[in-house]
Design a protein around this motif. Structure first.
Motif, PDB file in Angstrom:
ATOM      1  N   PHE A  60      13.926 -20.286 -33.749  1.00  0.00           N
ATOM      2  CA  PHE A  60      12.337 -19.820 -33.846  1.00  0.00           C
ATOM      3  C   PHE A  60      12.089 -19.038 -32.553  1.00  0.00           C
ATOM      4  CE2 PHE A  60       7.814 -21.089 -32.798  1.00  0.00           C
ATOM      5  CZ  PHE A  60       7.363 -20.842 -34.068  1.00  0.00           C
ATOM      6  N   TYR A  62      12.177 -19.251 -29.186  1.00  0.00           N
ATOM      7  CA  TYR A  62      11.206 -19.686 -27.988  1.00  0.00           C
ATOM      8  C   TYR A  62      11.159 -18.605 -27.244  1.00  0.00           C
ATOM      9  CZ  TYR A  62      11.081 -24.241 -30.150  1.00  0.00           C
ATOM     10  OH  TYR A  62      10.632 -25.511 -30.916  1.00  0.00           O
ATOM     11  N   TRP A  65       8.312 -16.173 -27.990  1.00  0.00           N
ATOM     12  CA  TRP A  65       6.883 -17.197 -27.951  1.00  0.00           C
ATOM     13  C   TRP A  65       6.536 -17.287 -26.352  1.00  0.00           C
ATOM     14  CZ3 TRP A  65       6.719 -22.959 -30.270  1.00  0.00           C
ATOM     15  CH2 TRP A  65       5.258 -23.158 -30.386  1.00  0.00           C
ATOM     16  N   VAL A 270       4.482 -16.918 -34.615  1.00  0.00           N
ATOM     17  CA  VAL A 270       3.843 -17.440 -33.563  1.00  0.00           C
ATOM     18  C   VAL A 270       2.376 -17.291 -33.767  1.00  0.00           C
ATOM     19  CG1 VAL A 270       3.363 -17.555 -31.050  1.00  0.00           C
ATOM     20  CG2 VAL A 270       5.776 -17.442 -31.710  1.00  0.00           C
ATOM     21  N   ASP A 274       2.756 -20.900 -36.781  1.00  0.00           N
ATOM     22  CA  ASP A 274       3.680 -21.714 -37.166  1.00  0.00           C
ATOM     23  C   ASP A 274       4.140 -22.769 -36.062  1.00  0.00           C
ATOM     24  OD1 ASP A 274       3.890 -20.239 -39.470  1.00  0.00           O
ATOM     25  OD2 ASP A 274       5.765 -19.747 -39.381  1.00  0.00           O
ATOM     26  N   GLY A 275       3.928 -22.476 -34.771  1.00  0.00           N
ATOM     27  CA  GLY A 275       4.058 -23.225 -33.677  1.00  0.00           C
ATOM     28  C   GLY A 275       3.017 -24.167 -33.245  1.00  0.00           C
TER      29      GLY A 275
END
Length: 524
Positions: A60, A62, A65, A270, A274-275
């Protein structure tokens, strides 16, 4: 074919998870990579893995993000958010978030690229793959050292090859010298008549474009040194003149929205929520929107829209958002829902969240583009070098760069196309003035890197130049005494994994190992 290709990447990525944050069975993990070896994997697949890692496409992501969006984007007043964990525009320190890039970069970028360099350096059938990997390795380390300063470099990723499990932290001055050497040598050694790496997701093995990329990367790296080593910056700007990227050579990776987690565009993922609720509560900053709006910038109607999401519990985009330039409104930075004096709903600009401008759907798509280095960036850097060092015509490079920074948007989506005529009209309305040249050049660089969603680069260039002239914030209990942060502190987990070398590096940081410390090239 695509499924088989992605299967190779997924298997390879699983074999490359050699994190600096893992100490259990440390020697075995560093000396026995059981998912691949020199005889059973084509190193082209590892090139793809490293490129995906650099563009934040693994898992994902991170680090994308947390590093690029939550911190760098809001430091630079490109984006703004009232989501509680978006701490960047409030200058609050979340050590897990500032450590995220380091935590992911070493296993997902450094390890595979070092493997390719080591595996191919004695194999003439892979001579171009070797040189491209040297260039990509330098690109990867440029960002890591720009974020943190002195970092493991010369010994990083060599656990399997040289049994180095506690790599030293190289001085940033030495890192930059070697980065320039590596990219210079590798660029000259690229051979258009040689191999064309099949795993290259950026230029599809086009060696001529890689050579121009190499010259442009040398320019960007050298220009980082204008505060501390202007002679080196000048010499490289002279050296690469006439060899850098041209209008059709932008370096980017196009993602595959149907390809699963491995290839989605993470900036988009992001910002599409989605998060969490970023899709509804992350907006363009008023600093950014006011600049475009106040200068009648044709980019405004392509990069921003209001009414993109009409309800915070829905992640479905409005099919008819409002792109009208006059209606665009940026959200002020440093606001939240509960801090007295900083509550967003009490701000004079507030009406409703959909009325603030979101990054447009042209820019945020799962199958969209992650830009790496562009012709526009290169021309603006050449304009900076011309203005500082008297090299060539600063106005010509500035005009080229600004026009390209407007017309390049069509690569995101055909609907984002701005005509050459409209771009030229903007250039004509904002003529270059040598007296304010560096501010003009680097403010345009900021606009361009924000539209690229490359906020890492926007922050680095701001620290180098001081432009644009951003007004700092002073949110209660911030970690910087109301000044814009200058670097990421070292990760806390390094105190367990590599304590002796970490302590030496911490002691050497100008201003201390804090958000307010400075990397070597960021001289006051």
């Amino acid at each position: 074919m695509k499924k088989q290709f992605l299967k190779h990447i997924t298997l390879l990525s699983a074999g490359l998870l050699l994190s600096t944050g893992c100490t259990k069975n440390f020697i075995e993990r560093n000396t026995n990579p059981n998912s691949y070896n020199q005889t059973n994997f084509d190193p082209n697949y590892m090139l793809t893995s490293a490129e995906l890692g650099y563009t934040g496409s693994n898992d994902f992501a991170y680090e994308t993000w947390r590093g690029n969006l939550i911190y760098c984007a809001t430091f630079m007043q490109g984006l703004s958010s009232v989501v509680s964990y978006w701490a960047g525009d409030k200058y609050l320190l979340n050590t897990g978030y500032t450590a995220a890039y380091w935590e992911k970069a070493y296993p997902d970028q450094v390890k595979p690229i070092v493997d390719i360099v080591e595996w191919t350096k004695t194999k003439p059938e892979h001579k171009n793959l070797y040189q491209i990997s040297r260039i990509l390795r330098a690109l990867i380390f440029e960002r890591i050292t720009d974020l943190y300063g002195d970092v493991p470099y010369s010994e990083a990723g060599l656990g399997y090859y040289q049994k180095i499990f506690f790599p030293k932290y190289d001085k940033q001055e030495a890192i930059y010298a070697d980065l320039l050497k590596e990219v210079s040598e590798a660029t000259e050694a690229l051979d258009p008549a040689g191999d064309k790496p099949g795993g290259d997701a950026i230029y599809q093995g086009d060696i001529t474009k890689w050579k121009k990329f190499g010259y442009s990367l040398q320019l960007r790296m050298a220009m980082r040194l204008t505060k501390v080593d202007p002679e080196t910056a000048k010499s490289y700007a002279q050296k690469v003149a006439g060899k850098t990227l041209t209008i059709d050579d932008d370096a980017f990776l196009r993602h595959d929205g149907a390809g699963g987690r491995t290839t989605n565009n993470r900036n988009s993922q992001v910002l599409m929520g989605d998060g969490g609720q970023e899709h509804f509560y992350v907006k363009w900053s008023d600093t950014f929107i006011n600049n475009l709006k106040g200068n009648n910038d044709p980019r405004l109607s392509k990069v921003a829209c209001t009414q993109l999401y009409l309800a915070d519990d829905s992640k479905a985009q409005n099919p008819n958002p409002n792109f009208t330039p006059a209606d665009q409104k940026g959200m002020p930075n440093g606001r939240d829902f509960s801090t007295p004096g900083f509550i967003i709903t009490a701000d004079p600009s507030f009406t409703a969240f959909p009325d603030y401008s979101s990054p447009s759907p042209y820019l945020i798509k799962r199958d969209g583009i992650t830009f790496i280095l562009t012709y526009a960036e290169t021309e603006l850097l050449l304009a900076d070098a011309a203005e500082r060092f008297g090299l060539g015509d600063a106005a010509t490079h500035y005009n080229n760069g600004v026009k390209a920074a407007i017309t390049y948007l069509k690569q995101y989506d055909a609907a984002a196309t701005i005509s050459d005529g409209d771009a030229q009209a903007y250039v004509n309305a904002h003529p270059y003035n040598s007296a304010t040249g560096l501010e003009q050049i680097n403010t345009q660089y900021w606009i361009h890197t924000c539209t690229m969603l490359d906020f890492y680069e926007a922050w680095a260039n701001y620290r180098r130049t001081g432009y644009p002239a951003l007004v700092p914030l002073n949110f209660p209990n911030n970690a910087t005494s109301g000044t814009i942060p200058r670097r990421f502190p070292y990760p806390a987990f390094e105190a367990v994994n590599n304590a002796e070398n970490l302590n030496v590096a911490r002691a050497a940081v100008t201003g201390g190992d804090f958000l307010t410390g400075r990397v070597w090239w960021d001289k006051q």
